[in-house]
Scaffold this motif. Structure first.
Motif, PDB file in Angstrom:
ATOM      1  N   LYS A 111       0.873  -1.172   0.000  1.00 41.79           N
ATOM      2  CA  LYS A 111       0.000   0.000   0.000  1.00 41.79           C
ATOM      3  C   LYS A 111       0.908   1.219   0.000  1.00 41.79           C
ATOM      4  CE  LYS A 111      -3.715  -2.233   2.643  1.00 41.79           C
ATOM      5  NZ  LYS A 111      -4.498  -2.211   3.907  1.00 41.79           N
ATOM      6  N   VAL A 112       0.810   2.050  -1.022  1.00 44.92           N
ATOM      7  CA  VAL A 112       1.785   3.120  -1.227  1.00 44.92           C
ATOM      8  C   VAL A 112       1.073   4.472  -1.298  1.00 44.92           C
ATOM      9  CG1 VAL A 112       3.743   3.869  -2.624  1.00 44.92           C
ATOM     10  CG2 VAL A 112       3.101   1.458  -2.597  1.00 44.92           C
ATOM     11  N   SER A 113       1.671   5.484  -0.667  1.00 43.78           N
ATOM     12  CA  SER A 113       1.106   6.834  -0.710  1.00 43.78           C
ATOM     13  C   SER A 113       2.213   7.861  -0.629  1.00 43.78           C
ATOM     14  CB  SER A 113       0.108   7.052   0.428  1.00 43.78           C
ATOM     15  OG  SER A 113       0.739   6.876   1.691  1.00 43.78           O
ATOM     16  N   ILE A 114       1.909   9.077  -1.092  1.00 46.07           N
ATOM     17  CA  ILE A 114       2.815  10.215  -0.965  1.00 46.07           C
ATOM     18  C   ILE A 114       2.024  11.348  -0.345  1.00 46.07           C
ATOM     19  CG2 ILE A 114       4.328  11.845  -2.154  1.00 46.07           C
ATOM     20  CD1 ILE A 114       4.717   9.784  -4.346  1.00 46.07           C
ATOM     21  N   LYS A 115       2.431  11.779   0.859  1.00 43.64           N
ATOM     22  CA  LYS A 115       1.671  12.750   1.634  1.00 43.64           C
ATOM     23  C   LYS A 115       2.499  14.003   1.925  1.00 43.64           C
ATOM     24  CE  LYS A 115      -1.107   9.174   3.892  1.00 43.64           C
ATOM     25  NZ  LYS A 115      -1.627   8.654   5.197  1.00 43.64           N
ATOM     26  N   THR A 116       1.814  15.020   2.398  1.00 46.76           N
ATOM     27  CA  THR A 116       2.473  16.292   2.722  1.00 46.76           C
ATOM     28  C   THR A 116       2.067  16.750   4.123  1.00 46.76           C
ATOM     29  OG1 THR A 116       0.678  17.531   1.647  1.00 46.76           O
ATOM     30  CG2 THR A 116       2.601  17.000   0.311  1.00 46.76           C
ATOM     31  N   THR A 117       2.142  15.841   5.080  1.00 50.85           N
ATOM     32  CA  THR A 117       1.662  16.146   6.432  1.00 50.85           C
ATOM     33  C   THR A 117       2.345  17.373   7.022  1.00 50.85           C
ATOM     34  OG1 THR A 117       1.162  13.809   6.831  1.00 50.85           O
ATOM     35  CG2 THR A 117       1.370  15.238   8.757  1.00 50.85           C
ATOM     36  N   GLY A 118       3.648  17.495   6.855  1.00 50.94           N
ATOM     37  CA  GLY A 118       4.357  18.631   7.423  1.00 50.94           C
ATOM     38  C   GLY A 118       3.933  19.959   6.856  1.00 50.94           C
ATOM     39  N   LEU A 119       3.376  19.931   5.659  1.00 46.07           N
ATOM     40  CA  LEU A 119       2.941  21.164   5.012  1.00 46.07           C
ATOM     41  C   LEU A 119       1.465  21.433   5.253  1.00 46.07           C
ATOM     42  CD1 LEU A 119       4.016  23.410   3.043  1.00 46.07           C
ATOM     43  CD2 LEU A 119       3.021  22.042   1.210  1.00 46.07           C
ATOM     44  N   THR A 120       0.653  20.402   5.176  1.00 45.93           N
ATOM     45  CA  THR A 120      -0.794  20.589   5.207  1.00 45.93           C
ATOM     46  C   THR A 120      -1.445  20.206   6.525  1.00 45.93           C
ATOM     47  OG1 THR A 120      -1.160  18.370   4.306  1.00 45.93           O
ATOM     48  CG2 THR A 120      -0.940  20.164   2.730  1.00 45.93           C
ATOM     49  N   GLY A 121      -0.747  19.446   7.358  1.00 45.52           N
ATOM     50  CA  GLY A 121      -1.351  18.985   8.602  1.00 45.52           C
ATOM     51  C   GLY A 121      -2.072  17.665   8.405  1.00 45.52           C
ATOM     52  N   TYR A 170       1.465  26.711  10.443  1.00 40.24           N
ATOM     53  CA  TYR A 170       2.012  25.352  10.518  1.00 40.24           C
ATOM     54  C   TYR A 170       1.367  24.630  11.685  1.00 40.24           C
ATOM     55  CZ  TYR A 170       5.561  21.802  11.627  1.00 40.24           C
ATOM     56  OH  TYR A 170       6.220  20.651  11.935  1.00 40.24           O
ATOM     57  N   PHE A 171       0.874  23.422  11.446  1.00 43.35           N
ATOM     58  CA  PHE A 171       0.008  22.765  12.430  1.00 43.35           C
ATOM     59  C   PHE A 171       0.721  22.337  13.709  1.00 43.35           C
ATOM     60  CE2 PHE A 171       1.961  19.012  10.886  1.00 43.35           C
ATOM     61  CZ  PHE A 171       1.504  17.892  11.552  1.00 43.35           C
ATOM     62  N   LYS A 172       2.051  22.322  13.728  1.00 42.62           N
ATOM     63  CA  LYS A 172       2.798  21.982  14.930  1.00 42.62           C
ATOM     64  C   LYS A 172       3.748  23.115  15.322  1.00 42.62           C
ATOM     65  CE  LYS A 172       1.419  17.717  15.817  1.00 42.62           C
ATOM     66  NZ  LYS A 172       0.857  17.278  17.125  1.00 42.62           N
ATOM     67  N   LEU A 173       3.316  24.350  15.072  1.00 40.54           N
ATOM     68  CA  LEU A 173       4.190  25.494  15.308  1.00 40.54           C
ATOM     69  C   LEU A 173       4.598  25.613  16.774  1.00 40.54           C
ATOM     70  CD1 LEU A 173       5.640  27.916  14.136  1.00 40.54           C
ATOM     71  CD2 LEU A 173       3.558  29.274  14.468  1.00 40.54           C
ATOM     72  N   SER A 174       3.685  25.389  17.697  1.00 40.02           N
ATOM     73  CA  SER A 174       4.030  25.519  19.118  1.00 40.02           C
ATOM     74  C   SER A 174       5.052  24.462  19.528  1.00 40.02           C
ATOM     75  CB  SER A 174       2.775  25.414  19.985  1.00 40.02           C
ATOM     76  OG  SER A 174       2.134  24.163  19.820  1.00 40.02           O
ATOM     77  N   ASN A 175       4.907  23.242  18.998  1.00 40.55           N
ATOM     78  CA  ASN A 175       5.884  22.190  19.296  1.00 40.55           C
ATOM     79  C   ASN A 175       7.258  22.545  18.742  1.00 40.55           C
ATOM     80  OD1 ASN A 175       3.076  20.756  18.820  1.00 40.55           O
ATOM     81  ND2 ASN A 175       4.216  19.491  20.264  1.00 40.55           N
ATOM     82  N   LEU A 176       7.274  23.079  17.522  1.00 42.75           N
ATOM     83  CA  LEU A 176       8.533  23.459  16.904  1.00 42.75           C
ATOM     84  C   LEU A 176       9.220  24.545  17.715  1.00 42.75           C
ATOM     85  CD1 LEU A 176       9.282  23.889  13.156  1.00 42.75           C
ATOM     86  CD2 LEU A 176       9.967  25.664  14.751  1.00 42.75           C
ATOM     87  N   ASN A 177       8.453  25.527  18.148  1.00 44.55           N
ATOM     88  CA  ASN A 177       9.022  26.618  18.938  1.00 44.55           C
ATOM     89  C   ASN A 177       9.602  26.109  20.257  1.00 44.55           C
ATOM     90  OD1 ASN A 177       6.445  29.021  17.961  1.00 44.55           O
ATOM     91  ND2 ASN A 177       8.381  28.516  16.978  1.00 44.55           N
ATOM     92  N   SER A 222       8.096  16.166   6.136  1.00 42.31           N
ATOM     93  CA  SER A 222       8.186  16.640   7.518  1.00 42.31           C
ATOM     94  C   SER A 222       8.835  18.011   7.547  1.00 42.31           C
ATOM     95  CB  SER A 222       9.024  15.663   8.357  1.00 42.31           C
ATOM     96  OG  SER A 222       9.339  16.228   9.621  1.00 42.31           O
ATOM     97  N   MET A 223       8.357  18.866   8.423  1.00 43.07           N
ATOM     98  CA  MET A 223       8.964  20.177   8.572  1.00 43.07           C
ATOM     99  C   MET A 223      10.078  20.176   9.623  1.00 43.07           C
ATOM    100  SD  MET A 223       8.420  22.989   6.906  1.00 43.07           S
ATOM    101  CE  MET A 223       6.693  22.992   6.448  1.00 43.07           C
ATOM    102  N   MET A 224      10.173  19.082  10.396  1.00 47.55           N
ATOM    103  CA  MET A 224      11.160  19.081  11.474  1.00 47.55           C
ATOM    104  C   MET A 224      11.651  17.670  11.770  1.00 47.55           C
ATOM    105  SD  MET A 224      12.675  21.463  13.113  1.00 47.55           S
ATOM    106  CE  MET A 224      13.695  21.771  14.551  1.00 47.55           C
ATOM    107  N   MET A 225      12.419  17.104  10.838  1.00 43.93           N
ATOM    108  CA  MET A 225      13.143  15.860  11.079  1.00 43.93           C
ATOM    109  C   MET A 225      12.250  14.687  11.472  1.00 43.93           C
ATOM    110  SD  MET A 225      16.472  16.669  10.738  1.00 43.93           S
ATOM    111  CE  MET A 225      17.511  15.636  11.745  1.00 43.93           C
ATOM    112  N   GLY A 226      10.960  14.733  11.097  1.00 47.43           N
ATOM    113  CA  GLY A 226      10.041  13.652  11.423  1.00 47.43           C
ATOM    114  C   GLY A 226       9.328  13.804  12.739  1.00 47.43           C
ATOM    115  N   LEU A 227       9.690  14.818  13.532  1.00 45.82           N
ATOM    116  CA  LEU A 227       9.046  15.023  14.827  1.00 45.82           C
ATOM    117  C   LEU A 227       7.558  15.299  14.671  1.00 45.82           C
ATOM    118  CD1 LEU A 227      11.763  17.261  16.533  1.00 45.82           C
ATOM    119  CD2 LEU A 227      11.288  14.844  17.007  1.00 45.82           C
ATOM    120  N   ASP A 228       7.191  16.076  13.651  1.00 50.44           N
ATOM    121  CA  ASP A 228       5.780  16.410  13.451  1.00 50.44           C
ATOM    122  C   ASP A 228       4.978  15.240  12.906  1.00 50.44           C
ATOM    123  OD1 ASP A 228       7.130  16.495  11.049  1.00 50.44           O
ATOM    124  OD2 ASP A 228       6.346  18.442  10.418  1.00 50.44           O
TER     125      ASP A 228
END
Length: 245
Positions: A34-44, A146-153, A219-225
C-alpha cells in the motif's frame, strides 16, 4: 555519532536518507504494498487538502532481484518513463511526481512535484515564522499556520537552545516542487515503511512474505511532526527528541 543519529542527520542536512550497512537483505522478486505520498508537514494531518498520491495497492515484480521502496513509489508516480538530468556533476532522475539522485549513501528523494507550489511570496503557504501567509494564492488559502508550530518553537528554545522561529528560512527552492529545506532548515521527505522510519530510506528492500505499507511523507522538522523521535542540533552536538504528540 551512532547509526541512528547519522540516519536522521544525513537524511535532512546532508541530503540523503541512505546510510551504510553491512546487512544483506533478503531477495524478493514480487512485492505487494500500500503506497502513498503525503504532505503532512505542510498541510497537517487533518487537512482537507488531497495527498499528492492517495494510498494505492500495487504489486511490483523485479525479474533481476529485489524490490525496493523506490520501486513501489515509482509504480504510483504517475508515469512509466524515467528521464535524467545532470546538474553540477550530479545526475537527477525524474519519473512522474518523483525526483531522486544517487548519492554516496544510496538513492535519495529531494523533492516531489506539487503543482502551483511557487518560489515567490505569492505561492508560499507559510510566512517567515510559520504563521499563515495571508498574501498566498489558492494553494495556501485556508491553510493557516504550521500545524505543529508551538511544538517546533518549544523544540527550538528548550532542546536546540536557539531563538524561537530561527529555523524558518523563508525559502521555496523550486517552482511546482515541494523540496527539502523548503520553509524550514530541517524539512525533508521521510520514508515510512510499515509504520516506522527505522529503515534504509528508499533503498530499503521489501520482503515478499507480507503486504507492506510505504509512505513518502514531508516533515517540517526531522520527522518530529509525524510522531517519530529524531535528532536536533544543540550547538555542536545532536540530541534525541521524542516525536511530537
Amino acid at each position: 555519532m551512532n547509526m541512528k543519529v547519522r540516519k536522521s542527520v544525513i537524511a535532512f542536512l546532508m541530503a540523503t536518507t541512505m546510510v551504510g550497512s553491512t546487512a544483506v537483505p533478503a531477495m524478493a522478486d514480487t512485492v505487494t504494498a500500500k503506497v502513498s505520498i503525503k504532505t503532512t508537514g505542510l498541510t497537517g494531518k487533518n487537512s482537507a487538502s488531497p495527498d499528492i498520491v492517495p494510498e494505492k495497492v500495487v504489486t511490483v515484480t523485479n525479474s533481476n532481484g529485489s524490490v525496493t521502496a523506490l520501486d513501489v513509489l515509482k509504480a504510483v508516480s504517475g508515469s512509466d518513463t524515467e528521464t535524467k538530468e545532470t546538474l553540477n556533476g550530479k545526475t537527477y532522475h525524474y519519473q512522474g511526481v518523483l525526483s531522486w539522485y544517487d548519492s554516496q549513501y544510496g538513492n535519495y528523494i529531494p523533492a516531489v512535484k506539487m503543482e502551483n507550489h511557487a518560489n515567490s511570496d505569492l505561492g508560499k503557504v507559510f510566512a517567515d515564522d510559520g504563521t499563515a501567509n495571508k498574501t498566498a494564492n489558492s494553494l495556501a488559502n485556508g491553510r493557516g499556520k504550521y500545524f505543529k508550530l508551538s511544538n517546533l518553537n518549544t523544540t527550538e528554545t528548550e532542546s536546540m537552545k536557539v531563538t524561537k522561529n530561527s529555523t524558518w528560512n523563508n525559502i521555496v527552492h523550486k517552482t511546482d516542487w515541494l523540496s527539502e529545506k523548503d520553509y524550514n532548515n530541517y524539512s525533508g521527505w521521510m520514508t515510512i515503511i510499515d509504520g516506522n522510519t527505522d529503515n534504509l530510506g528508499v533503498d530499503t528492500v521489501l520482503s515478499d512474505t507480507k503486504e507492506h505499507t510505504v509512505c513518502l511523507d514531508f516533515s517540517m522538522m526531522m520527522g518530529l511532526d509525524l510522531g517519530f523521535s529524531s535528532y536536533v542540533q544543540q550547538g555542536d552536538q545532536w540530541i534525541q527528541v521524542p516525536g511530537w504528540k
